[in-house]
Write a protein that holds these residues in place. Structure first.
Motif, PDB file in Angstrom:
ATOM      1  N   ARG A   1      23.115  28.844   8.438  1.00 61.75           N
ATOM      2  CA  ARG A   1      22.278  29.998   8.733  1.00 61.75           C
ATOM      3  C   ARG A   1      21.354  30.167   7.548  1.00 61.75           C
ATOM      4  O   ARG A   1      21.799  30.221   6.403  1.00 61.75           O
ATOM      5  CB  ARG A   1      23.179  31.234   8.892  1.00 61.75           C
ATOM      6  CG  ARG A   1      22.445  32.537   9.076  1.00 61.75           C
ATOM      7  CD  ARG A   1      23.413  33.671   9.357  1.00 61.75           C
ATOM      8  NE  ARG A   1      24.197  34.023   8.174  1.00 61.75           N
ATOM      9  CZ  ARG A   1      24.114  35.199   7.540  1.00 61.75           C
ATOM     10  NH1 ARG A   1      23.304  36.131   7.976  1.00 61.75           N
ATOM     11  NH2 ARG A   1      24.860  35.451   6.485  1.00 61.75           N
TER      12      ARG A   1
ATOM     13  N   ARG B   1      20.756  28.265   2.381  1.00 64.70           N
ATOM     14  CA  ARG B   1      21.218  27.849   3.689  1.00 64.70           C
ATOM     15  C   ARG B   1      22.733  28.010   3.650  1.00 64.70           C
ATOM     16  O   ARG B   1      23.446  27.183   3.079  1.00 64.70           O
ATOM     17  CB  ARG B   1      20.849  26.396   3.899  1.00 64.70           C
ATOM     18  CG  ARG B   1      20.610  26.016   5.320  1.00 64.70           C
ATOM     19  CD  ARG B   1      20.087  24.625   5.377  1.00 64.70           C
ATOM     20  NE  ARG B   1      18.621  24.607   5.375  1.00 64.70           N
ATOM     21  CZ  ARG B   1      17.922  23.934   6.292  1.00 64.70           C
ATOM     22  NH1 ARG B   1      18.544  23.240   7.208  1.00 64.70           N
ATOM     23  NH2 ARG B   1      16.614  23.943   6.252  1.00 64.70           N
TER      24      ARG B   1
ATOM     25  N   LYS C   1      28.516  25.441  10.810  1.00 63.16           N
ATOM     26  CA  LYS C   1      27.171  25.817  11.267  1.00 63.16           C
ATOM     27  C   LYS C   1      26.439  26.408  10.077  1.00 63.16           C
ATOM     28  O   LYS C   1      27.061  26.905   9.139  1.00 63.16           O
ATOM     29  CB  LYS C   1      27.271  26.843  12.394  1.00 63.16           C
ATOM     30  CG  LYS C   1      27.656  26.236  13.733  1.00 63.16           C
ATOM     31  CD  LYS C   1      26.619  26.530  14.810  1.00 63.16           C
ATOM     32  CE  LYS C   1      26.793  25.622  16.007  1.00 63.16           C
ATOM     33  NZ  LYS C   1      28.142  25.753  16.599  1.00 63.16           N
TER      34      LYS C   1
END
Lengths: 115, 115
Positions: A68, A74, A66
């Motif tokens: 963030r 990023r 994932k």
DNA sequence: TTGACATGAAACCAAAAGGTTTCGTATTAT
DNA sequence: ATAATACGAAACCTTTTGGTTTCATGTCAA
């Protein structure tokens, strides 16, 4: 509801496929206890940042990482949950590591050979 | 010594790669407790015998199946040993299913955020 | 502001993967 | 012998995959 417009993580194109590439397995490894941005990750591979980015995309589609946003970075992190599917798949073959069953199997086989 | 001339089973092109294809996973499944010839196996798939044969070859190269000639048939059987590599790889991520470590990880992370 | 950094999207490319059809060769059945 | 069966090898084709380079955008620093 629940059509193709949901959100991301809808694709999920197969964990088996995702981990079949050595680069992607290394990426997972690198993210084991670190959350890292693409550029840092790229430093570990003999390929362009864009290439690494695409691998990360595939991993993300499979739900294995994932991201963030932190400032202009990023940061990617490991999301191991989908590996449970693999674990379950493998568990199916666990009986083969069980010697008693293996012996039984061989016994049965020795009875139905000869064409 | 120990050059490229050893024998067969020298190729071993990656179990991860071998099981990444759904057809090949199904093949392994079908061979779980049966030893079957190519033609029989082909009956379970919407593709030619030759295609199935090629999949079997890939599985064989990865050491996941072995063949035995019986008459004019060539019976394939499962050889699960290489799956142990997968098992080992997965075990590396086992700690993630351990809640205590997960909590510790989150605790540490909450300390080093903010860019 | 203006410039440097971080990153994904797009267009493009070569090689690998997954199929197919055709052919040659053992092996079995008649 | 001859025909049928079981199968792999070879040649070929299309799609996917793993990369690259170029470009546009958002964010931080001076």
């Amino acid at each position: 509801m629940s059509n193709a417009n949901s959100k991301a993580a809808d694709a999920k194109p197969d964990v088996f496929q995702a981990i079949s590439d050595p680069t992607r397995r290394s990426l997972l490894q690198l993210l084991v206890d670190q959350e890292l941005p693409v550029t840092t990750l790229t430093g570990h591979f003999p390929m362009s940042r864009t290439a690494v980015s695409k691998h990360l995309r595939i991993l993300a589609d499979a739900g294995l990482v994932k991201e963030r946003k932190v400032g202009r970075e990023r940061r990617y992190r490991l999301e191991p949950e989908p590996l449970l599917e693999l674990k379950r798949w493998l568990a199916y073959y666990d009986r083969y590591w069980d010697n008693r069953l293996l012996l039984l199997k061989q016994l049965v086989e020795s009875d139905e050979d000869e064409p």
